[in-house]
Design an enzyme around this catalytic site. Structure first.
Site, PDB file in Angstrom:
ATOM      1  N   ASP A  31       0.813  -1.208   0.000  1.00  0.00           N
ATOM      2  CA  ASP A  31       0.000   0.000   0.000  1.00  0.00           C
ATOM      3  C   ASP A  31       0.852   1.266   0.000  1.00  0.00           C
ATOM      4  OD1 ASP A  31      -2.441  -1.185  -0.040  1.00  0.00           O
ATOM      5  OD2 ASP A  31      -2.880  -0.953   2.088  1.00  0.00           O
ATOM      6  N   LYS A  37      -3.217   3.212  -2.412  1.00  0.00           N
ATOM      7  CA  LYS A  37      -4.409   4.038  -2.545  1.00  0.00           C
ATOM      8  C   LYS A  37      -4.234   5.231  -1.620  1.00  0.00           C
ATOM      9  CE  LYS A  37      -7.485   0.072  -3.337  1.00  0.00           C
ATOM     10  NZ  LYS A  37      -8.033   0.434  -4.638  1.00  0.00           N
ATOM     11  N   MET A  69      -9.589   8.518   7.386  1.00  0.00           N
ATOM     12  CA  MET A  69      -9.687   8.998   5.997  1.00  0.00           C
ATOM     13  C   MET A  69     -10.561  10.247   5.904  1.00  0.00           C
ATOM     14  SD  MET A  69     -10.288   5.231   4.288  1.00  0.00           S
ATOM     15  CE  MET A  69      -9.500   3.796   5.029  1.00  0.00           C
TER      16      MET A  69
END
Length: 510
Positions: free
Chosen positions: A37, A59, A168
């Site tokens: 990641d 991501k 997030m």
């Protein structure tokens, strides 16, 4: 029948190597392929073997991302080739990790897989910022949510939670604060935003629902954890006072020593709290030919002194002596002179005691203080050394004083083929605070590797990165190749270089 592959879905924890599980670390060392990641700490990439294929599928909010279908296809394809694949995911694989889609793809292709848990950043980040998520008085529990879809959350229910952890949500912080207040949460409710938890660049902003958006205005918050609740106020009492104990905490240091030599220096730096990324600018190999060394070993009785100026020289010479059928008794008639405490330590570890160590840890001092009563004239000196590229001052001075110096190649130090992936990424992403050099040759090789990796403007990658040198000769090479030196060790040892870096970090170096 071909060897079946297997995919390990591994949690990397909050990112720091210190919080990686034992199982995860072992699997990284065994991996044929690493699929990782964007949020994984670059130092984790150093845990895989040099032959491991590394595939970045990170991501990151607001930036181009690898489609999930492409990640699924990659895992299946590599597994069907019979490879051991580690899919390294931030935090824990089952907490907002999209692991279900990958498992379904692996099951459909009949690929073997296993899930290895990790520490979720939702739990680790508040702890590392000094914020307890539960408290007997202030918080009987907590809720964890992602905020990709603000409209999909029950804000009335969220506003009633004693402690709320949001992932997030960096780009949506003002909207989050507004919605909580609109659904009954008071504006004075404490808020903490924790960016890059567990990393050297960790940052924490502390405020309230009314003030936190203004406090973080203009700052890039991703990746971050948002904690909302009265427990945030406990931070001022519970935040660990680690600065005095670990002066290099939140500093990332690049180490250019050969991979086989870096562990001791890495231990010294990490003990001071630094995050260390290996960027070896030397590769140590046996010499092109052993014949000169073998001839010298066969003629050992003809020599008066053995000169050893590096730990590598000690190791390769003694290993070759044993391989030739000799042992330490073969050196009984020789006196041994070494340069540097590190060289002396390695020699003692092999069962030998040096007869002479010059007061300064440089070859020039060996000549100036050599203890031979009648001078050097007439002495025969055996000097196992690096095959090429070393300084000639020692040989020239001793020969000038009448000694016969027999130089034999003991090892070869060459430039690696390229920068390590972790080291190159740290420089490309401006993550390094300092880079250390323990020899002139590492400086020259580093410059060569940097030009190869970044082109003509490679020096610009060092803007804001402190250049640390172990001593005057290395500093001279830094000036010539890099245009400056910011830190120089007062004592020309790895311990001295560590101390110099600590003083620089404390702002006390000259």
């Amino acid at each position: 029948m071909p060897n079946p592959g297997k995919v390990y879905l591994v949690g990397a924890g909050p990112g720091s190597l210190a919080y990686l599980t034992v199982s995860a670390r072992q699997l990284l060392a065994e991996a044929d392929v690493l699929v990782y990641d964007a949020l994984v700490d670059l130092s984790l990439l150093q845990q895989v073997s040099p032959t491991c294929e590394q595939i970045h599928v990170g991501k990151r909010g607001g930036q181009p991302s690898t489609p999930q279908a492409e990640i699924n296809r990659c895992l299946v394809e590599q597994c069907l080739q019979g490879k051991t694949v580690v899919r390294l995911k931030s935090g824990d694989p089952f907490i907002f990790g999209r692991t279900a889609a990958e498992i379904q793809a692996l099951q459909a292709a009949r690929c073997a897989f296993e899930i290895i848990p990790g520490i979720s950043s939702a739990l680790a980040a508040p702890l590392l910022a000094g914020i307890p998520l539960t408290d007997p008085v202030l918080s009987r529990g907590f809720g964890v949510f992602t905020v990709h879809d603000l409209d999909g959350l029950d804000w009335s229910a969220l506003s009633r939670l004693e402690t709320l952890v949001l992932l997030m949500g960096g780009r949506r912080l003002p909207e989050i604060c507004q919605r909580l207040q609109q659904h009954g949460q008071r504006g004075e409710m404490p808020v903490a935003v924790i960016r890059w938890a567990s990393q050297p660049q960790q940052q924490v902003w502390q405020g309230t629902l009314l003030s936190i958006s203004q406090q973080t205005r203009g700052a890039r918050l991703s990746p971050c954890i948002i904690v909302i609740g009265e427990v945030v106020r406990l931070r001022e009492y519970l935040q660990p006072a680690v600065r005095a104990m670990q002066p290099l905490k939140y500093k990332t240091i690049l180490v250019t020593r050969a991979a086989s030599q870096s562990s001791r220096f890495t231990d010294l730096l990490t003990a001071q709290g630094a995050a260390v990324i290996d960027l070896p600018a030397l590769e140590i190999r046996p010499p092109t030919s052993w014949e000169p060394m073998d001839n010298a070993i066969a003629a050992l009785p003809s020599f008066d002194w053995l000169i050893l100026t590096s730990a590598n020289a000690v190791t390769f010479f003694l290993d070759r002596l044993l391989a030739a059928g000799g042992d330490l008794r073969s050196l009984a008639q020789l006196k041994i002179a070494v340069v540097g405490q590190k060289t002396a330590t390695v020699l003692r570890q092999r069962g030998l005691t040096p007869d002479f160590i010059p007061p300064e840890y440089v070859a020039d001092s060996l000549v100036a203080h050599f203890p031979a009563a009648g001078g050097l004239k007439g002495l025969r000196l055996l000097f196992p050394r690096v095959e090429s590229g070393g300084r000639t001052v020692l040989v020239d001075e001793m020969a000038a004083q009448g000694a016969t110096v027999v130089e034999v190649p003991a090892y070869e130090s060459v430039c690696p083929a390229h920068l390590t992936a972790a080291g190159e990424a740290a420089l490309a992403q401006n993550q390094a605070d300092a880079i250390s050099f323990a020899s002139s040759k590492t400086v020259r090789h580093f410059a060569q590797l940097m030009q190869q990796a970044f082109g003509r403007d490679w020096l610009g990658r060092l803007d804001g990165v402190a250049i640390a040198s172990i001593g005057p000769q290395t500093s001279q090479a830094c000036e010539q190749q890099l245009g400056r030196v910011d830190i120089e060790a007062a004592e020309y040892t790895l311990e001295g270089l560590t101390q110099a870096i600590v003083e620089w970090a404390d702002g006390s170096s000259a």
